[in-house]
Write an enzyme that holds these catalytic residues in place. Sequence first.
Site, PDB file in Angstrom:
ATOM      1  CD  GLU A  48      -2.500  -1.554   0.015  1.00 54.06           C
ATOM      2  OE1 GLU A  48      -2.680  -0.494  -0.947  1.00 54.06           O
ATOM      3  OE2 GLU A  48      -2.915  -2.638  -0.241  1.00 54.06           O
ATOM      4  N   GLY A  49       1.868   1.290  -0.518  1.00 56.12           N
ATOM      5  CA  GLY A  49       2.891   2.413  -0.872  1.00 56.12           C
ATOM      6  C   GLY A  49       3.886   2.145   0.543  1.00 56.12           C
TER       7      GLY A  49
END
Length: 595
Positions: free
Chosen positions: A440-441
Amino acid sequence: MATYKAPLKDMRFVLREVIDFKEVTALPPFGEVTPDLVDAILEEAAKLCENVLFPLNRSGDEEGCHYENGVVRTPKGFKEAYTQFIDGGWTNITTDPKFGGQGLPATLGFVVQEMITSANLSFGMYPGLSHGAYEALRAHGKPELQQRYLPKLGDGTWSGTMCLTEPHCGTDLGMLRTRAEPQADGSYAITGTKIFISAGEHDLTENIIHLCLARLPDAPGGTKGISLFIVPKFLPTDDGKPGAANGVRCGAIEHKMGIKASATCVMNFDGAKGWMVGEPNKGLNAMFVMMNAARLGVGMQGLGIAETAYQSAAAYAKDRLQGRSLTGPKNANGPADPIIVHPDVRRMLLIQKSFAEGARALAYWVGSLIDKAHHSDNAEAREAADDLLQLLTPIVKAYFTDMGSESANLAVQTYGGHGFIREHGVEQLVRDARITQLYEGANGIQALDLVGRKLMMKGGKPAQRLLGEINGFIAANKADPKMAEFVEPLEKAIGRVQESVMYLMQNAMKNPDEAGAAATDLLRLMALTAMAYMWGRIAKAAHAGLQAGTDNDFYETKLATGRFFARRVLPQTTALAHQIKAGSETLMALKAEAF
């Protein structure tokens, strides 16, 4: 052995005395959310997580998922646990009643989510991804798509994924190649390969709904040419049942360091039928709804891991006999003292404890901001809550997961050599926690998002709101001598944040590398300051509790833990401020060939 009991007393304390959950239940949709209802939900969630999910955590890790011929089977017990999970209504506690949900506050959802991720991170991935898909479709889907998919996603009968990453592109989605060809019936034929797709294929639900980023034939290059599509594993029939198989198939599952009971899949789209969500070439905007929800969810995973790590380490430290206290025997009739007598063991435990309790307060406050941003009947209050939420999302994601990983490592260190052995269970926490800093980054990307976007968005208004919130607390409590030990360090920390942001504003325009060089340090600086703010609120609530004369041991323990944070963790902000002002020169001085 690893241990977990839901910290219900602390959860109730945060909800009732620190963030004032009554402000949330006073919002228009939540009039029926009574304290008794909240207590019942927390009690039942605790039973499920402690008695059903946690016992499957280690066995699920040992067995992992099984892949054969495009089919993925989850570990023994997961399917039965998931059936119990959806039968209990846990997938739809915060979803919209319009689509069959219970419509409870997001704040309460955060509390339940913490328990799930503490008990079994791999299991929590399946409903967690589904909730993100639900939110994206609810925000951007056409009514007919919402009616078809949201009730099933909400009740857990169907699950969801998000398909972004491709073999050649991860963070840089502008390089994305998956194609979407328009069809005569208004659908699209989706072709391409996606990797690292959590819950992309499994045996828990009767259908899996993929939210997939792809490019239209005439799309512009880069991120401005990406659209979002909903692609079901089985094409739904008119009566809402899974119908014919679609052209999407799992090509393999990854063999991973951790979260082994969560299927991480390579997904092949071969002319799969899909429908557009949102507007053409604006898919990234729609997907960001899911990504932001997922980033907060991953932050909660960091908190969940940290809580289990702390509980396990504390239990072991009280039980393990080794050496004698430096100030004389504390277990005179035994062969040695429990290791909890040693200052360095206490240091490790208090790092974990002060993080978990402060992060819990910060997380539940963020949950209340979601509720206010969505449901307040005051436009200014909605905007203010959303501004704070946007700013805090990368901070929660990155700091919570960094500290979840650190807490897991500290648990292993507390166990010593026994922590390195699989049968004791804490080495799994280290392996499971590591992914939370990546997906998620990656956390470096979260820092760049904070510095490059969030600090400057709306002319710096969200940052000003956070500074105003904290400075308002300082002003309101500065004259209280009992609060001085919390307020004074907080005031110095907020000053360092302001100085550091000013430094960046003065230097990053001349040299963009200055922003990149400072990003991770600034995120940590702001995170520690936000934690100090929450510890200030915890301390204020604890003093009020002491004044009422009830449960003095609980409140004194809160104050002692807060003092540890203020005196031994928060001083890191001084070094971080110096690191930021050191600039980019030393980072960029070496030629690439010198590495």
